[in-house]
Design an enzyme around this catalytic site. Structure first.
Site, PDB file in Angstrom:
ATOM      1  N   GLY A 176      53.379 -63.752  33.440  1.00  0.00           N
ATOM      2  CA  GLY A 176      52.612 -63.831  32.196  1.00  0.00           C
ATOM      3  C   GLY A 176      53.500 -63.877  30.969  1.00  0.00           C
ATOM      4  O   GLY A 176      54.737 -63.873  31.060  1.00  0.00           O
ATOM      5  N   VAL A 189      54.145 -61.650  28.510  1.00  0.00           N
ATOM      6  CA  VAL A 189      55.043 -60.505  28.324  1.00  0.00           C
ATOM      7  C   VAL A 189      56.029 -60.424  29.482  1.00  0.00           C
ATOM      8  O   VAL A 189      57.209 -60.082  29.293  1.00  0.00           O
ATOM      9  CB  VAL A 189      54.238 -59.200  28.178  1.00  0.00           C
ATOM     10  CG1 VAL A 189      55.167 -57.994  28.088  1.00  0.00           C
ATOM     11  CG2 VAL A 189      53.360 -59.255  26.930  1.00  0.00           C
ATOM     12  N   SER A 225      50.654 -66.517  43.425  1.00  0.00           N
ATOM     13  CA  SER A 225      52.043 -66.856  43.118  1.00  0.00           C
ATOM     14  C   SER A 225      53.026 -66.330  44.154  1.00  0.00           C
ATOM     15  O   SER A 225      54.176 -66.785  44.204  1.00  0.00           O
ATOM     16  CB  SER A 225      52.433 -66.285  41.751  1.00  0.00           C
ATOM     17  OG  SER A 225      51.658 -66.849  40.722  1.00  0.00           O
ATOM     18  N   CYS A 240      51.028 -53.493  20.427  1.00  0.00           N
ATOM     19  CA  CYS A 240      51.945 -54.218  19.547  1.00  0.00           C
ATOM     20  C   CYS A 240      51.623 -54.028  18.065  1.00  0.00           C
ATOM     21  O   CYS A 240      52.528 -54.049  17.222  1.00  0.00           O
ATOM     22  CB  CYS A 240      51.965 -55.700  19.902  1.00  0.00           C
ATOM     23  SG  CYS A 240      50.334 -56.455  20.030  1.00  0.00           S
ATOM     24  N   GLY A 262      49.785 -62.508  20.683  1.00  0.00           N
ATOM     25  CA  GLY A 262      49.324 -61.197  21.102  1.00  0.00           C
ATOM     26  C   GLY A 262      48.139 -61.253  22.046  1.00  0.00           C
ATOM     27  O   GLY A 262      47.862 -60.283  22.761  1.00  0.00           O
ATOM     28  N   LYS A 291      42.741 -48.733  19.514  1.00  0.00           N
ATOM     29  CA  LYS A 291      44.116 -48.471  19.965  1.00  0.00           C
ATOM     30  C   LYS A 291      44.986 -47.981  18.812  1.00  0.00           C
ATOM     31  O   LYS A 291      45.728 -47.009  18.936  1.00  0.00           O
ATOM     32  CB  LYS A 291      44.718 -49.733  20.586  1.00  0.00           C
ATOM     33  CG  LYS A 291      44.085 -50.155  21.893  1.00  0.00           C
ATOM     34  CD  LYS A 291      44.613 -51.516  22.337  1.00  0.00           C
ATOM     35  CE  LYS A 291      43.867 -52.043  23.537  1.00  0.00           C
ATOM     36  NZ  LYS A 291      44.295 -53.417  23.901  1.00  0.00           N
ATOM     37  N   ARG A 322      42.887 -61.809  13.659  1.00  0.00           N
ATOM     38  CA  ARG A 322      43.758 -62.795  14.296  1.00  0.00           C
ATOM     39  C   ARG A 322      43.932 -63.979  13.342  1.00  0.00           C
ATOM     40  O   ARG A 322      42.947 -64.498  12.797  1.00  0.00           O
ATOM     41  CB  ARG A 322      43.135 -63.268  15.612  1.00  0.00           C
ATOM     42  CG  ARG A 322      44.043 -64.172  16.430  1.00  0.00           C
ATOM     43  CD  ARG A 322      45.103 -63.382  17.149  1.00  0.00           C
ATOM     44  NE  ARG A 322      44.550 -62.550  18.210  1.00  0.00           N
ATOM     45  CZ  ARG A 322      45.231 -61.568  18.816  1.00  0.00           C
ATOM     46  NH1 ARG A 322      46.465 -61.278  18.446  1.00  0.00           N
ATOM     47  NH2 ARG A 322      44.669 -60.861  19.770  1.00  0.00           N
ATOM     48  N   HIS A 371      53.315 -59.767  13.895  1.00  0.00           N
ATOM     49  CA  HIS A 371      52.138 -59.116  13.324  1.00  0.00           C
ATOM     50  C   HIS A 371      52.490 -58.567  11.939  1.00  0.00           C
ATOM     51  O   HIS A 371      53.434 -57.779  11.792  1.00  0.00           O
ATOM     52  CB  HIS A 371      51.671 -57.964  14.210  1.00  0.00           C
ATOM     53  CG  HIS A 371      51.042 -58.386  15.502  1.00  0.00           C
ATOM     54  ND1 HIS A 371      50.777 -59.690  15.817  1.00  0.00           N
ATOM     55  CD2 HIS A 371      50.615 -57.651  16.568  1.00  0.00           C
ATOM     56  CE1 HIS A 371      50.212 -59.750  17.016  1.00  0.00           C
ATOM     57  NE2 HIS A 371      50.106 -58.526  17.491  1.00  0.00           N
ATOM     58  N   THR A 391      55.732 -59.715  20.611  1.00  0.00           N
ATOM     59  CA  THR A 391      56.051 -59.763  22.039  1.00  0.00           C
ATOM     60  C   THR A 391      57.452 -59.248  22.338  1.00  0.00           C
ATOM     61  O   THR A 391      57.748 -58.934  23.495  1.00  0.00           O
ATOM     62  CB  THR A 391      55.893 -61.185  22.618  1.00  0.00           C
ATOM     63  OG1 THR A 391      56.802 -62.076  21.971  1.00  0.00           O
ATOM     64  CG2 THR A 391      54.467 -61.661  22.460  1.00  0.00           C
TER      65      THR A 391
END
Length: 345
Positions: free
Chosen positions: A12, A14, A39, A150, A181, A206, A236, A243, A324
């Protein structure tokens, strides 16, 4: 001598940043890569739709991806970096911890659990010792350590400097968050081009909870969260990475912008390989920081701050971090480095 490590959820967005960060690491060596069953058995080059702006390291590209299962990860890999979706992490990460692995995780599950360290090494390294409480309460030999969201990690270092200098009563923050993100498939081009989305599911909660835990006090057995109110509004916007956040802080004691800038610039970093030389960079220019110009400061691991001004109840400022790098992969790697320094490996 390097320590063998694994990346759980390696294909992915990250996970790819973790590969980029760990491949040249002086102390860690990538020895295992896991992903979904679709995978498993493929080379990493085949399994990962590589979207990082540097080539896949050759030795990693040739590695075989295994299924995300403790039974197939080598026993001699003591440390795993997890970038799993939270729903998967909630199920899989405890299985790895029970099997004896240390898991440094970017996933959002368990972050506010009382026995799980939520750690930024420059801010609250002592919280890592919650591992002992976690092991005793859950009866496993491994452990789970979390880095924050993040958006949370962008504002908490400046808040830590303010809390140390004059104390915090209340924080109001509005975020302008990059599309990365949400992951590669998280926001479609038709949604975000020529647009802004004034809601990100779960993000406000969060920020409002994680910040208080990170800035709390650890007494050796539990964390007493910071006694302050945190309110967040998350948006966003069509930037790729970085960010940007507008933060308003009501302070416990009177202060000035000059004193807060001094606190930002004096706030210490930490002696770990991935840590920035200076944690908080302050701009005099009121038009900075900006995502395109400042997200890669110190390889994307520093926090940039600007626009520090007085308010009726304290101060306001803008802050920026690479979401990231500092906000995800780099934060997990820093926690892994802290685990190594503190003798947990």
């Amino acid at each position: 001598m390097t320590t063998p490590v694994g990346i759980v959820g390696a294909t992915g967005a990250v996970g790819q940043r973790l590969v980029q960060t760990l491949a040249p690491h002086p102390d860690f060596e990538i020895a295992a890569l896991t992903a979904s069953s679709s995978s498993a058995g493929q080379s990493y080059r085949e399994a990962a739709k590589w979207r990082i702006d540097s080539p896949i390291p050759d030795h990693v590209a040739a590695m075989t991806v295994s299924e995300t299962d403790p039974a197939v990860v080598p026993d001699d890999v003591p440390l795993l970096f997890s970038s799993l979706p939270s729903g998967v992490g909630e199920r899989v990460e405890p299985a790895f911890a029970e099997a004896g692995y240390l898991v440094s995780s970017n996933s959002s599950n368990f972050r506010t659990d009382p026995d799980v360290p939520l750690t930024i090494p420059e801010i609250n390294p002592e919280h890592i010792d919650l591992i002992e409480v976690q092991r005793e309460e859950r009866g496993w030999d491994g452990a789970i350590v979390k880095n924050p969201n993040c958006s949370t990690i962008t504002m908490v270092p400046p808040l830590a400097a303010i809390e140390e200098a004059v104390g915090i009563d209340r924080v109001d923050v509005s975020t302008l968050q990059a599309v990365s993100g949400a992951g590669y498939d998280g926001v479609t081009s038709m949604e975000i081009i020529d647009n802004a989305i004034p809601h990100i599911g779960g993000e406000e909660e969060k920020m409002e909870t994680e910040a208080r835990k990170l800035l709390g006090t650890f007494d050796g057995n539990s964390v007493e969260w910071l006694d302050a109110t945190v309110a967040a509004s998350c948006n966003r916007i069509p930037t790729l990475d970085g960010h940007l956040e507008n933060v308003f802080v009501d302070t416990r004691a009177d202060t000035t912008p000059e004193a807060i800038v001094e606190a930002f610039e004096a706030y210490p970093t930490v002696d770990l390989p991935s840590a920035p030389e200076q944690l908080i960079h302050v701009f005099d220019d009121p038009g900075r920081p900006q995502p395109r110009l400042d997200r890669n400061t110190e390889d994307g691991m520093a926090i940039s701050v600007g626009g520090v001004q007085a308010t009726a109840e304290g101060v306001q400022f803008n802050c920026l971090a690479h979401n990231t790098r500092r906000g995800a992969a780099g934060a997990s790697v820093l926690n892994g480095e802290l685990l190594a320094r503190e003798g947990y490996l």
